[in-house]
Design a protein around this motif. Structure first.
Motif, PDB file in Angstrom:
ATOM      1  N   THR A   1      42.755 -15.498  32.530  1.00  0.00           N
ATOM      2  CA  THR A   1      43.492 -14.546  31.880  1.00  0.00           C
ATOM      3  C   THR A   1      43.024 -13.373  32.097  1.00  0.00           C
ATOM      4  O   THR A   1      43.735 -12.348  32.188  1.00  0.00           O
ATOM      5  CB  THR A   1      43.266 -14.945  30.362  1.00  0.00           C
ATOM      6  OG1 THR A   1      43.793 -16.379  29.959  1.00  0.00           O
ATOM      7  CG2 THR A   1      44.494 -13.874  29.557  1.00  0.00           C
TER       8      THR A   1
ATOM      9  N   GLN B   1      58.119  -9.957  29.676  1.00  0.00           N
ATOM     10  CA  GLN B   1      56.790 -10.529  28.817  1.00  0.00           C
ATOM     11  C   GLN B   1      57.104 -11.422  27.660  1.00  0.00           C
ATOM     12  O   GLN B   1      56.484 -12.512  27.647  1.00  0.00           O
ATOM     13  CB  GLN B   1      56.041  -9.139  28.080  1.00  0.00           C
ATOM     14  CG  GLN B   1      54.778  -9.556  27.566  1.00  0.00           C
ATOM     15  CD  GLN B   1      53.969  -8.317  27.007  1.00  0.00           C
ATOM     16  OE1 GLN B   1      54.481  -7.117  27.287  1.00  0.00           O
ATOM     17  NE2 GLN B   1      52.878  -8.546  26.273  1.00  0.00           N
TER      18      GLN B   1
ATOM     19  N   THR C   1      43.973 -12.585  35.712  1.00  0.00           N
ATOM     20  CA  THR C   1      45.334 -12.445  35.978  1.00  0.00           C
ATOM     21  C   THR C   1      45.759 -11.089  35.434  1.00  0.00           C
ATOM     22  O   THR C   1      46.505 -10.340  36.050  1.00  0.00           O
ATOM     23  CB  THR C   1      46.132 -13.377  35.022  1.00  0.00           C
ATOM     24  OG1 THR C   1      45.534 -14.872  35.660  1.00  0.00           O
ATOM     25  CG2 THR C   1      47.717 -13.335  35.450  1.00  0.00           C
ATOM     26  N   PHE C   2      45.127 -10.532  34.336  1.00  0.00           N
ATOM     27  CA  PHE C   2      45.596  -9.312  33.922  1.00  0.00           C
ATOM     28  C   PHE C   2      45.202  -8.237  34.963  1.00  0.00           C
ATOM     29  O   PHE C   2      45.816  -7.100  34.957  1.00  0.00           O
ATOM     30  CB  PHE C   2      44.845  -9.161  32.459  1.00  0.00           C
ATOM     31  CG  PHE C   2      45.170  -7.578  31.909  1.00  0.00           C
ATOM     32  CD1 PHE C   2      43.769  -6.740  32.069  1.00  0.00           C
ATOM     33  CD2 PHE C   2      46.171  -7.039  31.443  1.00  0.00           C
ATOM     34  CE1 PHE C   2      43.986  -5.641  31.592  1.00  0.00           C
ATOM     35  CE2 PHE C   2      46.400  -5.697  31.015  1.00  0.00           C
ATOM     36  CZ  PHE C   2      45.262  -4.989  30.974  1.00  0.00           C
ATOM     37  N   MET C   3      43.992  -8.304  35.298  1.00  0.00           N
ATOM     38  CA  MET C   3      43.451  -7.208  35.971  1.00  0.00           C
ATOM     39  C   MET C   3      44.217  -7.193  37.462  1.00  0.00           C
ATOM     40  O   MET C   3      44.213  -5.909  38.061  1.00  0.00           O
ATOM     41  CB  MET C   3      41.933  -7.457  36.477  1.00  0.00           C
ATOM     42  CG  MET C   3      41.085  -7.150  35.240  1.00  0.00           C
ATOM     43  SD  MET C   3      41.356  -5.656  34.581  1.00  0.00           S
ATOM     44  CE  MET C   3      40.203  -4.644  35.818  1.00  0.00           C
TER      45      MET C   3
ATOM     46  N   ALA D   1      47.328  -8.117  37.914  1.00  0.00           N
ATOM     47  CA  ALA D   1      49.059  -7.957  37.721  1.00  0.00           C
ATOM     48  C   ALA D   1      49.320  -6.577  37.242  1.00  0.00           C
ATOM     49  O   ALA D   1      50.259  -6.128  37.386  1.00  0.00           O
ATOM     50  CB  ALA D   1      49.580  -9.086  36.571  1.00  0.00           C
ATOM     51  N   LYS D   2      48.265  -5.860  36.600  1.00  0.00           N
ATOM     52  CA  LYS D   2      48.617  -4.443  36.052  1.00  0.00           C
ATOM     53  C   LYS D   2      49.025  -3.535  37.053  1.00  0.00           C
ATOM     54  O   LYS D   2      49.491  -2.524  36.712  1.00  0.00           O
ATOM     55  CB  LYS D   2      47.459  -3.963  34.973  1.00  0.00           C
ATOM     56  CG  LYS D   2      46.194  -3.755  35.655  1.00  0.00           C
ATOM     57  CD  LYS D   2      45.103  -3.309  34.795  1.00  0.00           C
ATOM     58  CE  LYS D   2      43.665  -2.628  35.574  1.00  0.00           C
ATOM     59  NZ  LYS D   2      43.031  -2.080  34.451  1.00  0.00           N
ATOM     60  N   THR D   3      48.383  -3.640  38.305  1.00  0.00           N
ATOM     61  CA  THR D   3      48.609  -2.725  39.340  1.00  0.00           C
ATOM     62  C   THR D   3      49.899  -3.165  40.381  1.00  0.00           C
ATOM     63  O   THR D   3      50.292  -2.566  41.265  1.00  0.00           O
ATOM     64  CB  THR D   3      47.586  -2.597  40.314  1.00  0.00           C
ATOM     65  OG1 THR D   3      47.123  -3.599  40.740  1.00  0.00           O
ATOM     66  CG2 THR D   3      46.552  -1.660  39.276  1.00  0.00           C
TER      67      THR D   3
ATOM     68  N   GLU E   1      50.773   1.817  45.086  1.00  0.00           N
ATOM     69  CA  GLU E   1      51.136   2.005  43.537  1.00  0.00           C
ATOM     70  C   GLU E   1      52.243   1.558  43.310  1.00  0.00           C
ATOM     71  O   GLU E   1      53.260   1.396  44.199  1.00  0.00           O
ATOM     72  CB  GLU E   1      51.397   3.596  43.488  1.00  0.00           C
ATOM     73  CG  GLU E   1      50.104   4.527  43.552  1.00  0.00           C
ATOM     74  CD  GLU E   1      49.505   4.290  42.214  1.00  0.00           C
ATOM     75  OE1 GLU E   1      48.017   4.278  42.521  1.00  0.00           O
ATOM     76  OE2 GLU E   1      49.897   4.156  41.225  1.00  0.00           O
TER      77      GLU E   1
ATOM     78  N   GLY F   1      43.146 -10.663  24.397  1.00  0.00           N
ATOM     79  CA  GLY F   1      44.022  -9.541  24.074  1.00  0.00           C
ATOM     80  C   GLY F   1      43.300  -8.696  22.811  1.00  0.00           C
ATOM     81  O   GLY F   1      43.799  -7.573  22.747  1.00  0.00           O
TER      82      GLY F   1
ATOM     83  N   THR G   1      53.904  -4.601  41.397  1.00  0.00           N
ATOM     84  CA  THR G   1      55.366  -4.826  41.063  1.00  0.00           C
ATOM     85  C   THR G   1      55.722  -6.214  40.887  1.00  0.00           C
ATOM     86  O   THR G   1      54.914  -7.015  41.270  1.00  0.00           O
ATOM     87  CB  THR G   1      56.391  -4.085  41.800  1.00  0.00           C
ATOM     88  OG1 THR G   1      56.040  -4.674  43.361  1.00  0.00           O
ATOM     89  CG2 THR G   1      56.028  -2.506  41.943  1.00  0.00           C
TER      90      THR G   1
ATOM     91  N   TYR H   1      53.759  -9.140  42.599  1.00  0.00           N
ATOM     92  CA  TYR H   1      53.002 -10.115  41.814  1.00  0.00           C
ATOM     93  C   TYR H   1      53.283 -11.598  42.261  1.00  0.00           C
ATOM     94  O   TYR H   1      52.249 -12.486  42.062  1.00  0.00           O
ATOM     95  CB  TYR H   1      53.770  -9.968  40.276  1.00  0.00           C
ATOM     96  CG  TYR H   1      53.280 -10.983  39.141  1.00  0.00           C
ATOM     97  CD1 TYR H   1      52.227 -10.536  38.290  1.00  0.00           C
ATOM     98  CD2 TYR H   1      53.740 -12.170  39.134  1.00  0.00           C
ATOM     99  CE1 TYR H   1      51.537 -11.415  37.436  1.00  0.00           C
ATOM    100  CE2 TYR H   1      53.352 -13.017  38.169  1.00  0.00           C
ATOM    101  CZ  TYR H   1      52.279 -12.623  37.155  1.00  0.00           C
ATOM    102  OH  TYR H   1      51.533 -13.635  36.464  1.00  0.00           O
TER     103      TYR H   1
END
Length: 491
Positions: free
Chosen positions: A392, A135, A395-397, A399-401, A244, A339, A403, A407
């Motif tokens: 943004t 990050q 991308t967050f929604m 990427a959060k699930t 997962e 954020g 690997t 990704y």
């Protein structure tokens, strides 16, 4: 820390990559490309630039993206970063010294190659940096390119407005900056492993295993089942099927010898299985579809907006550099603000996508109809900020699930789909072999395109909100029933 220790740490490639990204993005001439092409230096017409030259970038970017994506991993990243520097140098050499529409189409092909190889820049760092720093380093690299682009736009505007520097000189400055970036790329260390083709035998995926309702993982990475022979043989059935995210053992910064090359067939099968696993998830699919659709429209707008500005106010003082700098900072601010917004995007995200897409549609239509260059400038800044705000969140929604491997796969596929849509749109609307429409009509069509996106996501968002309200209502009724039962229960 000694110089040798610093060079062997993750900080060294991070600094080099940030320096490379800064100089690659510092191109003062870019906001003035269309005025340069239609001016006395190249003497092209707006129709040639808009309908014959610019479409080549879209086509070449699409064709090169997938082979470059595979070559990046197979060749250990660095050669493709170097290739990007070469592509930039060729681009500006042609812009400076070549003449004619065919030479300018070659410019767009070279620039398409530099765009496709950008994947090497953003994926290189994950092969030499520990996962705990992903990050931090990603933010630093993106900030470096953002600062470089803003600096280039500001320098270009100052030189044009205050010093009266010609567009040709701006291209010489851009050529110098990308040449520095090219030389910097040679200082990057070559990674010893990669995500797909070159597996590090000391880094093994530890899958989650469910036992007695508790998640447990096998920590013995040296057990026989995790040991690979020298002639690596991988059973495709062993590739994780679950959506997962898998847990990973931390990679050592300087991996031990023992990297093995995975056969292309195994890599393709793994990618195909991961593709099916990812895109059968309805939530990820919904966000990915918007990502591809909106990115397609965004690329079209940014690719042809200079032509629109030149059409609206051909003889005015050009403030393209200042506008690009302000729009970039506005976009960065809007992305940063995400954020700090406390919203359940799983519930309200689709409505937000639809609402802001409606705003984008209105912006583009007004830009096409406006006859004032300052209105076009202001609306473009608003459009870019709106897109960056939504992308943004998207991308967050997504990427959060995922690997790391997934990704790269998902965003690679999303980018490919955006470029495929852009290619279709370009071939029909822009290309002289298609409709070959003027730029004002194009922007009206782009406005309608975002209007279609907004309609789809507003309707889907309304359904999601209704389902959420019904679910909350059912939960309240159940809670009331439980309270009523407890109150009337015999003592």
């Amino acid at each position: 820390m000694s110089l040798a220790d610093w060079r062997s740490s993750w900080k060294y490639p991070t600094v080099i990559l940030c320096v490379y990204g800064f100089f690659c993005s510092t191109r003062p001439s870019e906001p003035y490309l269309t005025p340069y092409l239609v001016g006395p230096d190249k003497n092209l017409t707006l129709e040639e630039v808009n309908n014959q030259m610019f479409p080549v970038w879209t086509y070449s970017y699409l064709v090169l993206l997938f082979p470059v994506f595979l070559a990046t991993d197979y060749l250990h990243y660095k050669p493709l970063v170097v290739l990007q520097g070469i592509a930039f140098i060729v681009t500006y050499l042609l812009l400076l010294f070549a003449q004619g529409i065919m030479a300018m189409q070659a410019v767009e092909f070279a620039f398409g190659l530099s765009s496709a190889t950008e994947v090497a820049y953003y994926s290189y760092i994950y092969s030499v940096v520990p996962s705990t720093k992903y990050q931090l380093v990603t933010g630093q690299c993106r900030s470096a390119t953002l600062i470089g682009y803003t600096a280039g736009s500001v320098i270009g505007q100052i030189l044009v407005s205050a010093a009266g520097v010609s567009y040709f000189v701006l291209n010489i400055i851009s050529m110098t900056c990308v040449s520095i970036a090219f030389l910097t790329s040679w200082l990057l260390p070559t990674p010893q492993h990669s995500m797909f083709f070159h597996r590090d035998l000391t880094a093994n995926i530890v899958e989650k295993k469910m036992s007695n309702g508790q998640a447990s993982i096998d920590n013995d990475i040296h057990s026989p089942k995790n040991t690979c022979p020298s002639n690596l043989s991988v059973d495709v059935s062993d590739i994780p099927n679950e959506f997962e995210p898998a847990e990973f053992v931390e990679l050592p910064l300087n991996p031990l010898p023992g990297s093995a090359v995975v056969s292309p067939m195994v890599v393709f099968l793994q990618l195909w299985r991961d593709f099916l696993n990812c895109y059968t998830n309805k939530s990820l699919l919904l966000w990915s579809v918007w990502w591809a659709l909106a990115t397609c429209g965004y690329l079209q707008v940014t690719n042809y907006v200079q032509t629109l500005w030149t059409t609206v106010e051909a003889n005015a003082t050009v403030y393209n550099g200042g506008v690009e700098a302000i729009s970039t900072l506005t976009a960065a601010t809007s992305a940063f603000a995400v954020g700090y917004i406390n919203v359940d995007w799983a519930v309200w995200g689709e409505v937000a996508l639809g609402a802001f897409s409606t705003l984008d549609a209105a912006i583009l239509i007004v830009m096409a109809l406006a006859e004032n260059i300052w209105v076009c400038y202001g609306l473009y800044i608003l459009f870019k900020g709106s897109y960056m705000f939504l992308i943004t969140i998207s991308t967050f929604m997504i990427a959060k699930t995922l690997t790391l491997e997934r990704y790269a796969l998902v965003f690679g596929v999303n980018t490919f789909m955006a470029l495929a849509l852009q290619t279709v749109l370009t071939a029909i609307v822009v290309d002289s072999r298609g409709l070959g429409l003027d730029v004002l009509t194009q922007f009206l069509i782009y406005g309608g395109y975002f209007g279609f996106i907004s309609l789809v996501y507003i309707l889907k968002g309304a359904c999601t909100l209704q389902r959420h309200c019904c679910q909350r209502s059912s939960e309240r009724e159940m809670d009331d029933a439980i309270v009523h039962h407890v109150d009337h229960a015999p003592l």
